[in-house]
Enzyme design. Structure first.
Site, PDB file in Angstrom:
ATOM      1  N   LEU A   1       0.860  -1.181   0.000  1.00 41.70           N
ATOM      2  CA  LEU A   1       0.000   0.000   0.000  1.00 41.70           C
ATOM      3  C   LEU A   1       0.897   1.233   0.000  1.00 41.70           C
ATOM      4  CD1 LEU A   1      -2.945  -0.471   2.552  1.00 41.70           C
ATOM      5  CD2 LEU A   1      -3.150   0.132   0.140  1.00 41.70           C
ATOM      6  N   ASP A   2       0.545   2.223  -0.812  1.00 42.20           N
ATOM      7  CA  ASP A   2       1.321   3.461  -0.842  1.00 42.20           C
ATOM      8  C   ASP A   2       1.403   4.088   0.548  1.00 42.20           C
ATOM      9  OD1 ASP A   2       1.726   3.260  -3.549  1.00 42.20           O
ATOM     10  OD2 ASP A   2       0.149   4.690  -4.091  1.00 42.20           O
ATOM     11  N   LEU A   3       2.443   4.867   0.752  1.00 42.02           N
ATOM     12  CA  LEU A   3       2.631   5.589   2.013  1.00 42.02           C
ATOM     13  C   LEU A   3       1.406   6.446   2.322  1.00 42.02           C
ATOM     14  CD1 LEU A   3       5.106   5.960   4.009  1.00 42.02           C
ATOM     15  CD2 LEU A   3       5.506   8.129   2.834  1.00 42.02           C
TER      16      LEU A   3
ATOM     17  N   ALA B   1      -1.639   5.958   1.341  1.00 48.96           N
ATOM     18  CA  ALA B   1      -2.885   5.191   1.392  1.00 48.96           C
ATOM     19  C   ALA B   1      -2.983   4.445   2.713  1.00 48.96           C
ATOM     20  CB  ALA B   1      -2.950   4.207   0.226  1.00 48.96           C
TER      21      ALA B   1
END
Length: 295
Positions: free
Chosen positions: A38-40, A42
């Site tokens: 998961l993106d930072l 998100a």
């Protein structure tokens, strides 16, 4: 050793690897991984793999996903999310009917170009590292599938969507493409992953609460490895084949489907992932052995 799946609700502003490290420290597990970054920026469901479950990463990563995406229309950022700089703006107003019609065009198989601000590697370097240096690299198109896009709320310029999609879908790219198709721009203001396969965020524990929860509470959230692979067919094998299977010896089984993977069950245990042999589909060979031999 714990061999299971832990659904974690990753908080915003920490990396997936940082979240995994928190679990590793809290549970004192030597082997811990995850099934899909998961993106930072998100938050939401991160599947943490404990012990032997780390061998199942590829299979869980291929499962479908669900996201709640909040898009701000009329603006474009260089990262396609709220963390970037605004580089384009538009004053075009939109109505709900126009948005619904455009969203329908994105359901089904679509082509995406991965964003420069992503973890994809080019010559050993992550694209976002190159982007931070001001470089742009040509990226290959990829085909992903959008099963459904549902409008949760719309109050211009904020559009909130529920998105059900295949592995590999870039929601930031989708938001940008939707904005372009609407004749304006759009970027991700908030992104929450709510489901991977049949595991939902409601089954998870918050990463921010990890250090304050008892062992009993954490263990109550663990998911059996067998249950996490809902989309893989089970294949029950006679008990007398047990030793051969756990030692990687292929066995004869007629009428297997070529290239299909199976959850192999023997002695009422999930012992690993098997597949029909490339040379002869009447033979089963183990790809991943999960059975833990004890002496």
């Amino acid at each position: 050793m714990i061999n299971a799946i832990l659904p974690l609700n990753k908080e915003i502003s920490i990396s997936s690897q940082k979240a995994v490290s928190k679990v590793k420290k809290r549970l004192n597990c030597k082997k811990v991984g995850h099934a899909g970054t998961l993106d930072l920026e998100a938050s939401g469901l991160l599947i943490v793999l404990l012990g032997k479950a780390t061998k199942l990463s590829d299979y869980i990563m291929h499962q479908d996903k669900e996201y709640i995406a909040t898009i701000e229309l009329g603006k474009k950022t260089n990262t396609l999310d709220y963390a970037g700089e605004i580089i384009k703006t538009s004053n075009k107003k939109l109505d709900i009917l126009e948005i619904k019609n455009v969203l329908k065009e994105f359901e089904g198989d679509i082509k995406q170009i991965p964003p420069m601000f992503s973890a994809i590697k080019h010559n050993g370097k992550k694209l976002y590292e190159l982007a931070l240096e001001g470089k742009t690299i040509k990226r290959k198109e990829r085909v992903v599938r959008i099963y459904q896009i549902k409008i949760i709320d719309f109050n211009y310029p904020i559009l909130k969507l529920q998105i059900n999609c295949s592995k590999g879908t870039y929601i930031r790219t989708l938001a940008d493409d939707i904005g372009e198709k609407l004749g304006t721009y759009g970027f991700i203001k908030e992104l929450i992953r709510t489901k991977i396969g049949q595991i939902s965020i409601e089954q998870s524990i918050d990463s921010s609460n990890l250090d304050f929860l008892s062992d009993e509470v954490i263990k109550s959230k663990l998911i059996d490895m067998r249950d996490s692979l809902y989309n893989i067919e089970e294949l029950k094998i006679n008990d007398d084949c047990f030793d051969k299977l756990i030692n990687g010896v292929k066995i004869k089984i007629n009428n297997l489907n070529s290239h299909q993977v199976y959850k192999v069950i023997c002695k009422d245990e999930f012992i690993g992932i098997g597949i029909a042999d490339d040379r002869d589909k009447n033979y089963l060979k183990m790809k991943k052995v999960l059975y833990e031999q004890t002496t």
